[in-house]
Motif scaffolding. Structure first.
Motif, PDB file in Angstrom:
ATOM      1  N   GLN A   1       6.528   0.146   1.975  1.00  0.00           N
ATOM      2  CA  GLN A   1       7.589  -0.868   2.114  1.00  0.00           C
ATOM      3  C   GLN A   1       8.868  -0.330   1.506  1.00  0.00           C
ATOM      4  O   GLN A   1       9.000  -0.197   0.300  1.00  0.00           O
ATOM      5  CB  GLN A   1       7.195  -2.151   1.382  1.00  0.00           C
ATOM      6  N   LEU A   2       9.822   0.026   2.402  1.00  0.00           N
ATOM      7  CA  LEU A   2      11.048   0.687   1.960  1.00  0.00           C
ATOM      8  C   LEU A   2      11.851  -0.181   0.978  1.00  0.00           C
ATOM      9  O   LEU A   2      12.326   0.277  -0.051  1.00  0.00           O
ATOM     10  CB  LEU A   2      11.910   0.994   3.189  1.00  0.00           C
ATOM     11  N   ARG A   3      11.912  -1.487   1.277  1.00  0.00           N
ATOM     12  CA  ARG A   3      12.721  -2.375   0.447  1.00  0.00           C
ATOM     13  C   ARG A   3      12.115  -2.479  -0.925  1.00  0.00           C
ATOM     14  O   ARG A   3      12.821  -2.515  -1.926  1.00  0.00           O
ATOM     15  CB  ARG A   3      12.777  -3.768   1.103  1.00  0.00           C
TER      16      ARG A   3
ATOM     17  N   VAL B   1      13.170   0.463  -2.847  1.00  0.00           N
ATOM     18  CA  VAL B   1      14.580   0.343  -3.276  1.00  0.00           C
ATOM     19  C   VAL B   1      14.706  -0.597  -4.460  1.00  0.00           C
ATOM     20  O   VAL B   1      15.368  -0.299  -5.450  1.00  0.00           O
ATOM     21  CB  VAL B   1      15.453  -0.142  -2.090  1.00  0.00           C
ATOM     22  N   MET B   2      13.975  -1.733  -4.353  1.00  0.00           N
ATOM     23  CA  MET B   2      13.985  -2.692  -5.454  1.00  0.00           C
ATOM     24  C   MET B   2      13.458  -2.035  -6.713  1.00  0.00           C
ATOM     25  O   MET B   2      14.015  -2.163  -7.793  1.00  0.00           O
ATOM     26  CB  MET B   2      13.115  -3.912  -5.113  1.00  0.00           C
TER      27      MET B   2
ATOM     28  N   ARG C   1      -2.429   4.858  -5.129  1.00  0.00           N
ATOM     29  CA  ARG C   1      -2.294   4.684  -3.704  1.00  0.00           C
ATOM     30  C   ARG C   1      -1.824   3.257  -3.388  1.00  0.00           C
ATOM     31  O   ARG C   1      -1.025   3.046  -2.464  1.00  0.00           O
ATOM     32  CB  ARG C   1      -3.636   4.951  -3.041  1.00  0.00           C
TER      33      ARG C   1
ATOM     34  N   GLN D   1       1.855   2.975  -3.332  1.00  0.00           N
ATOM     35  CA  GLN D   1       2.614   3.524  -2.182  1.00  0.00           C
ATOM     36  C   GLN D   1       2.345   2.651  -0.968  1.00  0.00           C
ATOM     37  O   GLN D   1       1.528   2.966  -0.127  1.00  0.00           O
ATOM     38  CB  GLN D   1       2.126   4.968  -1.933  1.00  0.00           C
ATOM     39  N   THR D   2       3.143   1.595  -0.899  1.00  0.00           N
ATOM     40  CA  THR D   2       2.875   0.626   0.156  1.00  0.00           C
ATOM     41  C   THR D   2       3.521   1.020   1.463  1.00  0.00           C
ATOM     42  O   THR D   2       3.156   0.526   2.516  1.00  0.00           O
ATOM     43  CB  THR D   2       3.409  -0.747  -0.226  1.00  0.00           C
TER      44      THR D   2
END
Lengths: 98, 814
Positions: free
Chosen positions: B788-790, B793-794, B782, B785-786
Motif C-alpha cells: 500500500q503506497l499511501r 508514505v504515511m 512480511r 510490506q503491504t
C-alpha cells in the motif's frame, strides 16, 4: 525568509498529503512533484537568505532535472501498467506480493 | 689313463650322449609347435619322434662302444664257473645254439669270445670305479659363495648302459604306439569312457601329435636324468619326468579317473620330493658341491661329493661315537669348508634322497599312485611307469650309493622288502590286466631296492635293466591285448585269446617266464651258465644277496624269506594273468569274437623286446651286461663290511654272495616252480576252483582287493584329518573371524545411529532453529510490506516527523 519557508512547508505537506491520499498513479506523481518543489523553494530561500550561496541554486536545478527524469520514467511505468491492467490505481499493482 | 686320452674320449662321449639326449627335445619342439593340430590325420609327428629316439639309440650304442674301448674292458670274457662249479652236469646242451645267439647279440663284436675259467668279473669290481668314469661341466649357472650350480655330465658304465636301455626300449615303444594310438588319427575321436548327460559320449579332435610330443619330452627328461652329473641337475630332470608322467597319465584328461590319477601321482611324488629337497639342503650346507664326482685329471683339485665322503678305496672315515660321530671329508684342503659332517646328518641326507626315490619308484608307503597311473595309454605305462621313470628311483639310489650310511641301507632294504610283498599280494587278486602288471612293477621295484639295501648293488641294477625289458614287453603285450579286444581290460572277460593273437600270447609268455625267473634246472652251459631268460639271472642275484645278508645278520633274516616267498607269489600271479587272458574258455563271447591280432607295427616291437628279454642277461653275473655297468660299482661294495655304522650291520662282499649263489638260486627256482604249478592248477587245468578258494578266504581276499586298505588308511590318516582341520578352520572363520568382523560392523552401525541422533537433535536442530527464527521474523516483517503506497508514505511522513520530534526532545539546545 519565513514566508518562503512557510510556502515551502505548505507545498511539502500538500505533496505528502497528495501522495498519501491519491489512488491514482498520476496523482501520486503530482504529489511527488509538489514535495520536490517544496524542497526546491527551501534550497532557493536558503541560497538567497541563508549561508548556502549559489550551491542552493545548483541543487535546485539538479532536483528539477532529476524530477523531470523521474517523471519521465514514472510516466512510462504508468503507461505500461495501464497497458497491462487497464487502470493506474496503485493499489491494483500488487503482483510482486506473494 | 693320460689326461689327453681322457679329454679326447670324454668329449667324444659327451657329444654323442648329449646329441642323443637333446634330439628328443628337438623332436618335442617340432611336434608340439609344428602346427599338427591343423592336420590330425598326420603321422609325421610319430615318425619324427621315432626318428629322434632311434637316432639316440644309435648314438648311445656308439657311445657304449667308445666307452668300452676306452675303459679297456672285455665284455665277452665271461665264464660259467659260478654255476658249473656246483652243478656242472649237462654242460654241453645247447652250446651251439647259445653261441649263435651270442654272436647275434653282440653289438661290439670286435671283442673276442674267449672263455676264461677264472672269476675275471671280480677284477673289474675291485677297481676304482672313478677310473672309468668321465665327468665335466656343460655350463655354469651361477656361483653363490662356495656353492657352484652347474650343468654337469657324468658318464660311466651305468650311464652308457642306461642310455642304451632307455633309448632301445623307448624306440620300441614309440613304434608300438604308432599302432596303438592310431585311433587318435581323426578329427572326431569319441571317448567311450566319458559319459555325458543324455547317454552321449564325449567327442574331441584326436591328439596323436600331442601324445608323441609328450613321449619325446619324456625321453629328453629321462636321458637328462641319466646323464646329469650333479644331484641338483638330477632333481631338475627328476621333476621334469614327473611332469611328463603327469601329462601322460592325464592324457585322456576328460576322464575323471585319469585326471584324478594324474593328480594323485603328481602329489604323492611331491611328498617324496620334499625329502629330496631336505637331502639337497643338507648337501648344500655341508658340502657346497652338488657334483657326484670329478674325474677330470685336468681339474683334479675340485672334489665331487663321492670323493669327499669316501676315501680312494671307498671307506668312510669316522671319528667319535654315537650322536657325536662325524665323518671326515676328503680332498678339501685349503678351502673354507667344514672338514667333517655329523654322521647322523649324512644319514639324514641319505634318507632324504631316498625319500625322493620312494616317491618316484612307488615304494612303500607311497606306492598307491602307480596302479592308478594305469589310466594313461598303455605305451605310457610301458615306458614311463614300468621301464624307465619308476626305475629312476632305483637308479638314483644306486648312483648315490657312496653317500648312504649302513643305516640308510637298512631302511632301503626294509622299504623294498615291505613293498615287494605288498605289491605281489595285491597282484594276486587284481583282475585288470594292466593293474596286475602295475602291482608286479611295484613288487619288482621293491626287489631292486631290497637288493641295493642288502649290499647287492650289482644285483639291484641287474634287475633294473632286465626288468625294464621284460616288463615293458609285458605291458606292450597287454596293450596289444587291449587294442585287440577294443579297450577291454578286465581279464574276467578274456580267455582263449591265444588262438586269436598268437604272437602276443607267446611274447607275453617270454615276459612271464622271464619275470618268474624260471630256468631249466641242473642244466648249465660252459659259456653261458644256466639256461634261462634274463629275469632268472637278476632275481637269482637278488635272492643270493638277500640270503648272504640275512646269514651275516641273522636279526634281519626276514629280508631273505619275504623275497623268497614272494618269488613264488610272482610266478603265481604272472601265470594266473597269462592263463586267464590267453587260455581257458572265452568268458565273454562279444569280446572274443571281435578280438584280433595287432598289426605288424605293434607286434614287431614285441618280438624285438622279447629277444632282449631273453638274452640281455646272457651269462648271468659274469656276462657282458654286468661287466659293463659293474665297472661303475662304488669301490666299497665289493669288499663288503663288518659291523658297519652305528647299528653294526654286516654287508656282504662279492665273494660271500658268490658262495651263497647256488643255494639261493635253487631255492628261488623251487619256489618259482611251485608258484607256476599252483597257477596251472588254479587257472589252467581246473583242478582247483579259484572261486572256492576265494570264498574260503573271503576276508583275506577282500583285504587284498582293497589294496591292503592303503587308500582307506591314507584317507583316514590325511584326508579326513585335513577335512576335520578344515572344518575347524571353517568354524573358526565363521564364528570367530566373521563374528569379530560382524561384531565390529554392528558396533559401527550402533555408533553411527547415535551419531545420527546427535546430528539430528543437536547440529541440525540448532541450524533449523536459526532458520526458523529467521523465517518467523521475516514473516512478521512480511506483514509490514503491504504494497500500500499511501501507507508507506504515511509511514515515512510519520517517521520523519517523529524523528524530528525525538531530535528536538533529546537535543533541545542546538
Amino acid at each position: 525568509m519565513n514566508a518562503y519557508l512557510a510556502v515551502a512547508a505548505v507545498l511539502f505537506v500538500c505533496g505528502v498529503m497528495c501522495m498519501a491520499t491519491k489512488r491514482n498513479g498520476i496523482g501520486v506523481l503530482m504529489g511527488v512533484e509538489l514535495v520536490l518543489n517544496g524542497a526546491n523553494i527551501n534550497f532557493v530561500a536558503f541560497s538567497k537568505y541563508g549561508l548556502l550561496g549559489l550551491d542552493g541554486q545548483i541543487f535546485s536545478l539538479f532536483v528539477i532535472v532529476l524530477a523531470a527524469a523521474e517523471a519521465a520514467v514514472a510516466l512510462a511505468i504508468a503507461l505500461n501498467f495501464y497497458n497491462n491492467h487497464l487502470t493506474i490505481d496503485v493499489d491494483q499493482a500488487s503482483e510482486l506480493k506473494n | 689313463m693320460s689326461p689327453e686320452i681322457y679329454s679326447e674320449v670324454g668329449s667324444l662321449l659327451k657329444w654323442l650322449l648329449t646329441a642323443a639326449w637333446l634330439l628328443p627335445l628337438l623332436g618335442f619342439l617340432v611336434e608340439i609347435f609344428g602346427g599338427y593340430w591343423a592336420d590330425r590325420k598326420s603321422k609325421v609327428p610319430a615318425y619324427l619322434a621315432v626318428g629322434c629316439i632311434a637316432t639316440g639309440f644309435l648314438l648311445s650304442l656308439i657311445a657304449l662302444g667308445t666307452w668300452v674301448d676306452a675303459a679297456d674292458m672285455n665284455l665277452w670274457a665271461f665264464e660259467s664257473a659260478g654255476h658249473s662249479a656246483e652243478h656242472g652236469e649237462g654242460a654241453e646242451h645247447g652250446d651251439d645254439h647259445e653261441h649263435a645267439t651270442v654272436a647275434e647279440h653282440d653289438h661290439a663284436d670286435a671283442h673276442d669270445e674267449e672263455h676264461h675259467e677264472h672269476a675275471s668279473a671280480d677284477e673289474h669290481h675291485g677297481n676304482d670305479p672313478l677310473k672309468t668314469a668321465f665327468s665335466g661341466t656343460f655350463y655354469r649357472l651361477g656361483k653363490f659363495g662356495r656353492l657352484d650350480v652347474t650343468l654337469d655330465w657324468y658318464i660311466d658304465g651305468l650311464t652308457v648302459a642306461m642310455f642304451a636301455m632307455v633309448t632301445l626300449i623307448a624306440s620300441c615303444i614309440h613304434i608300438f604306439a604308432i599302432g596303438y594310438m592310431s585311433d587318435e588319427l581323426t578329427e572326431h575321436y569319441e571317448d567311450h569312457f566319458v559319459h555325458l548327460p543324455g547317454g552321449r559320449h564325449f567327442h574331441r579332435p584326436g591328439r596323436f601329435y600331442r601324445f608323441f610330443a609328450y613321449l619325446s619330452l619324456f625321453c629328453f627328461s629321462m636321458l637328462g636324468l641319466v646323464l646329469a652329473g650333479n644331484i641338483f641337475q638330477v632333481f631338475i630332470f627328476w621333476e621334469l619326468v614327473g611332469v611328463c608322467s603327469y601329462l601322460l597319465i592325464g592324457f585322456y584328461v576328460e576322464r575323471h579317473s585319469a585326471s584324478t590319477a594324474a593328480n594323485k601321482a603328481f602329489i604323492m611324488n611331491r611328498v617324496g620330493d620334499f625329502g629330496f629337497l631336505i637331502g639337497l639342503m643338507v648337501i648344500w650346507t655341508w658340502f657346497g658341491v652338488f657334483q657326484f664326482a670329478n674325474t677330470d685329471p685336468a681339474h683334479a683339485d675340485q672334489a665331487g661329493l663321492f670323493q669327499m665322503v669316501r676315501t680312494h678305496d671307498g671307506t668312510l672315515v669316522t671319528e667319535g661315537e654315537g650322536m657325536e660321530k662325524t665323518v671326515s671329508l676328503q680332498h678339501i684342503e685349503g678351502e673354507a669348508r667344514p672338514s667333517s659332517i655329523p654322521y647322523w646328518l649324512l644319514t639324514v641326507a641319505g634318507l632324504g634322497i631316498f625319500a625322493g626315490c620312494i616317491g618316484k619308484s612307488a615304494q612303500f608307503p607311497l606306492q598307491t599312485w602307480l596302479p592308478d597311473a594305469m589310466e594313461g595309454p598303455t605305451p605310457v605305462s610301458a615306458l614311463v611307469h614300468s621301464a624307465t621313470m619308476v626305475a629312476a628311483g632305483v637308479y638314483l639310489a644306486a648312483r648315490f650309493y657312496p653317500m648312504f650310511t649302513p643305516e640308510v641301507l637298512l631302511v632301503i632294504a626294509y622299504v623294498g622288502c615291505i613293498t615287494l610283498f605288498i605289491g605281489a599280494t595285491i597282484a594276486l587278486v587284481v583282475t585288470d590286466i594292466k593293474r596286475v602288471l602295475a602291482y608286479s612293477t611295484i613288487s619288482q621295484l621293491g626287489y631292486m631296492m631290497l637288493a641295493l639295501g642288502v649290499g647287492g648293488w650289482i644285483a639291484g641294477l641287474f634287475h633294473l635293466i632286465t626288468h625294464a625289458f621284460f616288463k615293458s614287453l609285458m605291458f606292450l603285450c597287454s596293450g596289444s591285448v587291449i587294442h585287440g579286444c577294443h579297450h577291454e581290460q578286465e581279464m574276467t572277460k578274456m580267455g582263449g585269446l591265444y588262438k586269436k593273437m598268437p604272437i602276443t600270447c607267446w611274447t607275453m609268455f617270454v615276459g612271464v617266464v622271464a619275470i618268474c625267473g624260471l630256468a631249466i634246472p641242473f642244466v648249465t652251459l660252459p659259456a653261458i651258465g644256466a639256461v634261462a631268460f634274463s629275469g632268472f639271472h637278476s632275481k637269482d642275484a637278488i635272492i643270493a644277496s638277500a640270503l648272504t645278508f640275512s646269514s651275516l645278520n641273522p636279526v634281519h633274516s626276514l629280508l631273505f624269506y619275504v623275497p623268497l616267498i614272494t618269488a613264488g607269489i610272482t610266478a603265481f600271479y604272472m601265470f594266473r594273468m597269462w592263463f586267464m587272458t590267453f587260455f581257458g574258455k572265452p568268458k565273454d563271447h562279444h569280446v572274443y569274437d571281435h578280438a584280433h591280432e595287432s598289426p605288424t607295427v605293434m607286434t614287431a616291437p614285441l618280438l624285438i623286446l622279447s629277444f632282449f628279454a631273453i638274452f640281455v642277461a646272457v651269462g648271468g653275473e659274469a656276462g657282458p651286461l654286468v661287466t659293463l655297468y659293474g665297472a661303475a660299482e662304488p669301490a666299497h661294495v665289493a669288499m663288503g663290511a663288518t659291523d658297519a655304522g652305528n647299528i653294526g650291520l654286516n654287508l656282504p662282499s662279492h665273494e660271500q654272495i658268490h658262495n651263497f649263489h647256488a643255494q639261493a638260486g635253487m631255492a628261488a627256482l623251487l619256489v618259482a616252480f611251485a608258484g607256476t604249478l599252483l597257477a596251472y592248477l588254479f587257472y589252467a587245468s581246473g583242478a582247483v576252483d579259484p572261486g572256492t578258494v576265494k570264498r574260503q578266504f573271503e576276508s583275506v581276499h577282500e583285504f587284498l582287493v582293497d589294496k591292503w586298505r592303503f587308500d582307506v588308511l591314507y584317507d583316514w590318516m590325511w584326508q579326513r584329518p585335513v577335512h576335520v582341520v578344515a572344518s575347524w578352520c571353517t568354524a573358526f572363520d565363521k564364528y570367530v573371524l566373521d563374528g569379530l568382523i560382524h561384531g565390529s560392523a554392528s558396533s559401527v552401525v550402533k555408533i553411527a545411529q547415535w551419531d545420527r541422533k546427535f546430528d539430528e537433535a543437536v547440529v541440525d536442530r540448532s541450524v533449523n532453529v536459526l532458520g526458523e527464527v529467521t523465517m518467523s521474523v521475516a514473516n512478521w516483517f512480511r506483514g509490514l510490506q503491504t504494497g500500500q503506497l499511501r501507507q508507506y508514505v504515511m509511514l515515512i511522513a510519520v517517521s520523519v516527523v517523529s524523528l524530528f520530534v525525538l531530535v528536538f526532545i533529546f537535543f533541545p539546545g542546538q
